[in-house]
Design a protein around this motif. Structure first.
Motif, PDB file in Angstrom:
ATOM      1  N   LYS A   1      44.412  11.132  16.673  1.00 34.55           N
ATOM      2  CA  LYS A   1      43.931   9.904  16.098  1.00 34.55           C
ATOM      3  C   LYS A   1      43.616   9.972  14.788  1.00 34.55           C
ATOM      4  CE  LYS A   1      40.857   9.952  19.478  1.00 34.55           C
ATOM      5  NZ  LYS A   1      39.839   9.477  20.517  1.00 34.55           N
ATOM      6  N   ALA A   2      44.733  10.644  14.229  1.00 35.46           N
ATOM      7  CA  ALA A   2      44.615  10.768  12.492  1.00 35.46           C
ATOM      8  C   ALA A   2      46.066  10.458  12.035  1.00 35.46           C
ATOM      9  CB  ALA A   2      44.072  12.249  12.064  1.00 35.46           C
ATOM     10  N   ILE A   3      45.961  10.108  10.697  1.00 36.42           N
ATOM     11  CA  ILE A   3      47.284  10.017   9.960  1.00 36.42           C
ATOM     12  C   ILE A   3      47.287  10.947   9.010  1.00 36.42           C
ATOM     13  CG2 ILE A   3      48.673   8.493   8.566  1.00 36.42           C
ATOM     14  CD1 ILE A   3      47.874   6.113  10.204  1.00 36.42           C
ATOM     15  N   TRP A   4      48.592  11.573   8.890  1.00 30.73           N
ATOM     16  CA  TRP A   4      48.759  12.652   7.588  1.00 30.73           C
ATOM     17  C   TRP A   4      49.697  12.127   6.638  1.00 30.73           C
ATOM     18  CZ3 TRP A   4      47.227  16.860   5.303  1.00 30.73           C
ATOM     19  CH2 TRP A   4      48.102  17.603   4.593  1.00 30.73           C
ATOM     20  N   ARG A   5      49.476  12.303   5.276  1.00 30.45           N
ATOM     21  CA  ARG A   5      50.319  11.648   4.227  1.00 30.45           C
ATOM     22  C   ARG A   5      50.927  12.918   3.491  1.00 30.45           C
ATOM     23  NH1 ARG A   5      49.515   9.443  -1.142  1.00 30.45           N
ATOM     24  NH2 ARG A   5      51.278   7.967  -1.582  1.00 30.45           N
TER      25      ARG A   5
ATOM     26  N   LEU B   1      44.631  13.584   4.791  1.00 31.48           N
ATOM     27  CA  LEU B   1      44.423  13.393   5.944  1.00 31.48           C
ATOM     28  C   LEU B   1      43.508  11.839   6.005  1.00 31.48           C
ATOM     29  CD1 LEU B   1      45.064  14.434   8.982  1.00 31.48           C
ATOM     30  CD2 LEU B   1      42.736  15.553   8.829  1.00 31.48           C
ATOM     31  N   PHE B   2      44.166  11.152   6.952  1.00 32.94           N
ATOM     32  CA  PHE B   2      43.203   9.781   7.145  1.00 32.94           C
ATOM     33  C   PHE B   2      42.536   9.900   8.525  1.00 32.94           C
ATOM     34  CE2 PHE B   2      46.500   8.852   3.848  1.00 32.94           C
ATOM     35  CZ  PHE B   2      45.599   8.485   3.086  1.00 32.94           C
ATOM     36  N   VAL B   3      41.348   9.287   8.782  1.00 34.98           N
ATOM     37  CA  VAL B   3      40.753   9.277  10.226  1.00 34.98           C
ATOM     38  C   VAL B   3      39.582   7.931   9.903  1.00 34.98           C
ATOM     39  CG1 VAL B   3      40.576  11.455  10.827  1.00 34.98           C
ATOM     40  CG2 VAL B   3      38.830  10.806   9.501  1.00 34.98           C
TER      41      VAL B   3
END
Length: 240
Positions: A33-37, A43-45
């Motif tokens: 439930k996170a996004i990696w750029r 790292l986005f949470v």
């Protein structure tokens, strides 16, 4: 009980992450439930809601206080795996002032050391008016082609961008006969050019996102693209 089968597009197998392209932006949607750029190693949470159990306890509702440690441990493990240069929290790091215990303050004060990364907090509605010491709250801002905010909003700098946000806690309800299964999901709105992130916290509810969105379901350590809009539309009609 009858099991509910999650249908995928094509023959793509279940996995722990899913690469997704928005114009020039490559993002990796993670089953945690996170996004990696990748380009910036960020790292986005969103929506950790730390201290929520203590807020309920203060209102006389007995809930265990271990969820914060579980949430922070999952974030720490995620950072050990991806080694981000920066962790961006898209709002609602905490649930409320009543939940900001001395132990939680200490955890937040040392968060960048635990994660071995810079930590940036985009202020959310639950963070409003709360001083978090070494974690100042930032307004919505741009990173490359992304407009980062807590609540859904359009970029205010006059440029196009993908709005990456939290606040909604998107979920999807799967239906098969009498059975119901609600799962957190990533939800992309093609009209608004917006990606809703699932809540990262342990003790959070969710909003059922229906056929308007393209979705990626999160279940048991896997992320599953959900492209069957006709099925989703029929499910929505049944659920009304």
């Amino acid at each position: 009980m009858t099991s509910i089968n999650v249908k995928q597009s094509g023959d793509q197998p279940n996995s722990t992450h899913c690469r997704w392209q928005w114009r020039d932006e490559e993002l990796v949607l993670l089953a945690e439930k996170a996004i990696w750029r990748p380009v910036s190693q960020e790292l986005f949470v969103a929506d950790l809601h730390l201290g929520k159990a203590e807020v309920f306890q203060a209102c006389g509702i007995p809930l265990p206080s271990d969820d914060d440690r579980a949430t922070l441990l999952r974030l720490e493990t995620l950072c050990e795996r991806w080694r981000p240069k920066r962790v961006v929290i898209l709002g609602d790091l905490i649930h409320g002032r009543l939940g900001l215990t001395d132990r939680l303050r200490a955890d937040l004060r040392n968060l960048h050391r635990r994660l071995h990364a810079e930590v940036m907090l985009i202020g959310g509605n639950h963070d409003r008016g709360v001083q978090l010491g070494t974690l100042p709250q930032h307004p919505a801002c741009r990173v490359g082609g992304l407009w980062l905010s807590h609540e859904p909003e359009q970029p205010i700098d006059g440029r196009d961008g993908l709005n990456l946000c939290g606040h909604i806690h998107p979920t999807t309800t799967l239906r098969q006969g009498p059975d119901r299964l609600r799962l957190p999901c990533f939800a992309f709105d093609n009209v608004e050019q917006r990606m809703l992130m699932p809540a990262f916290g342990e003790l959070t509810g969710g909003h059922d996102c229906r056929h308007r969105y393209r979705k990626w379901l999160v279940a048991e350590g896997t992320i599953v693209p959900w492209f069957d809009s006709a099925h989703s539309s029929r499910a929505s009609e049944v659920g009304r």
